[in-house]
Enzyme design. Structure first.
Site, PDB file in Angstrom:
ATOM      1  N   CYS A  13       7.510  -5.867  -0.457  1.00 24.26           N
ATOM      2  CA  CYS A  13       8.590  -5.566  -1.427  1.00 24.26           C
ATOM      3  C   CYS A  13       9.234  -6.944  -1.665  1.00 24.26           C
ATOM      4  O   CYS A  13       9.811  -7.148  -2.605  1.00 24.26           O
ATOM      5  CB  CYS A  13       9.301  -4.452  -1.317  1.00 24.26           C
ATOM      6  SG  CYS A  13       8.433  -2.886  -1.595  1.00 24.26           S
TER       7      CYS A  13
ATOM      8  N   GLU B 269      11.098  -0.195  -4.701  1.00 24.76           N
ATOM      9  CA  GLU B 269      11.100  -1.538  -5.521  1.00 24.76           C
ATOM     10  C   GLU B 269       9.952  -1.794  -6.323  1.00 24.76           C
ATOM     11  O   GLU B 269      10.520  -2.307  -7.429  1.00 24.76           O
ATOM     12  CB  GLU B 269      11.114  -2.673  -4.374  1.00 24.76           C
ATOM     13  CG  GLU B 269      12.341  -2.525  -3.493  1.00 24.76           C
ATOM     14  CD  GLU B 269      12.176  -1.998  -1.999  1.00 24.76           C
ATOM     15  OE1 GLU B 269      12.451  -2.541  -1.175  1.00 24.76           O
ATOM     16  OE2 GLU B 269      11.254  -0.867  -2.106  1.00 24.76           O
TER      17      GLU B 269
ATOM     18  N   CYS C 130      10.456  -4.189   2.476  1.00 22.74           N
ATOM     19  CA  CYS C 130       9.679  -4.542   3.526  1.00 22.74           C
ATOM     20  C   CYS C 130       8.915  -5.916   3.428  1.00 22.74           C
ATOM     21  O   CYS C 130       9.184  -6.616   2.179  1.00 22.74           O
ATOM     22  CB  CYS C 130       8.400  -3.690   3.589  1.00 22.74           C
ATOM     23  SG  CYS C 130       7.463  -3.446   2.144  1.00 22.74           S
TER      24      CYS C 130
ATOM     25  N   HIS D 186       6.268   1.748  -3.299  1.00 23.34           N
ATOM     26  CA  HIS D 186       7.561   1.750  -2.526  1.00 23.34           C
ATOM     27  C   HIS D 186       8.575   1.892  -3.822  1.00 23.34           C
ATOM     28  O   HIS D 186       8.294   1.635  -4.814  1.00 23.34           O
ATOM     29  CB  HIS D 186       7.735   0.626  -1.568  1.00 23.34           C
ATOM     30  CG  HIS D 186       7.260   0.822  -0.366  1.00 23.34           C
ATOM     31  ND1 HIS D 186       7.299  -0.195   0.681  1.00 23.34           N
ATOM     32  CD2 HIS D 186       6.210   1.507   0.087  1.00 23.34           C
ATOM     33  CE1 HIS D 186       6.582   0.164   1.412  1.00 23.34           C
ATOM     34  NE2 HIS D 186       5.997   1.216   1.359  1.00 23.34           N
TER      35      HIS D 186
END
Length: 155
Positions: free
Chosen positions: A87, A53, A78, A51
């Protein structure tokens, strides 16, 4: 334009780099700032892969700079395990001090839980920065989540 809005515009630009490659996931960008300098940036660039991040954290050369930094991300980090780890846990682990978010994630697997984890860890969270633009950026994702379709494969 406020500082938060300036960085969020840049986050949106990064997020768009994932167009055509992340569906059914949303477009997400992330910038990490320390003492007024961007020290890391990333975006979600392929479905099932890291992701935004994670990519932004990996882009930071000196991980010690993450302590006390501010993270700008267009969608709530998330908070569940899927194809990737949460994350929100990653940001807690690296001891960032503040997370600035455009939109709360409407996915029922997240929907406020990432924010809750961050706050529980003592991280300041600001939401709603350019939220209308953020919702337009991910209009298809937001619509699908509100209709509760395709949730099981989103990660």
């Amino acid at each position: 334009m406020r500082e938060e809005e300036k960085y969020m515009q840049q986050v949106f630009d990064l997020a768009r780099k994932g167009e055509g490659r992340v569906s059914p996931n949303p477009l997400v960008g992330c910038i990490i700032v320390r003492d007024g300098d961007i020290i890391g940036q990333g975006w979600h660039n392929e479905f099932g892969k890291a992701h935004a991040e994670r990519n932004a954290v990996d882009n930071v050369t000196d991980k010690n700079l993450l302590i006390g930094s501010t993270v700008y991300v267009n969608l709530e980090p998330c908070s569940h395990f899927g194809k990737t780890s949460p994350c929100s846990d990653l940001l807690v682990f690296h001891k960032v001090s503040k997370v600035v978010i455009s939109n709360v994630d409407p996915n029922p697997l997240v929907n406020g839980r990432g924010i809750q984890r961050l706050r529980k860890a003592g991280i300041e969270v600001i939401t709603g920065i350019l939220s209308d633009e953020g919702e337009k950026l991910n209009a298809t994702f937001f619509c699908r989540m509100k209709q509760k379709t395709h949730i099981e494969t989103v990660d």
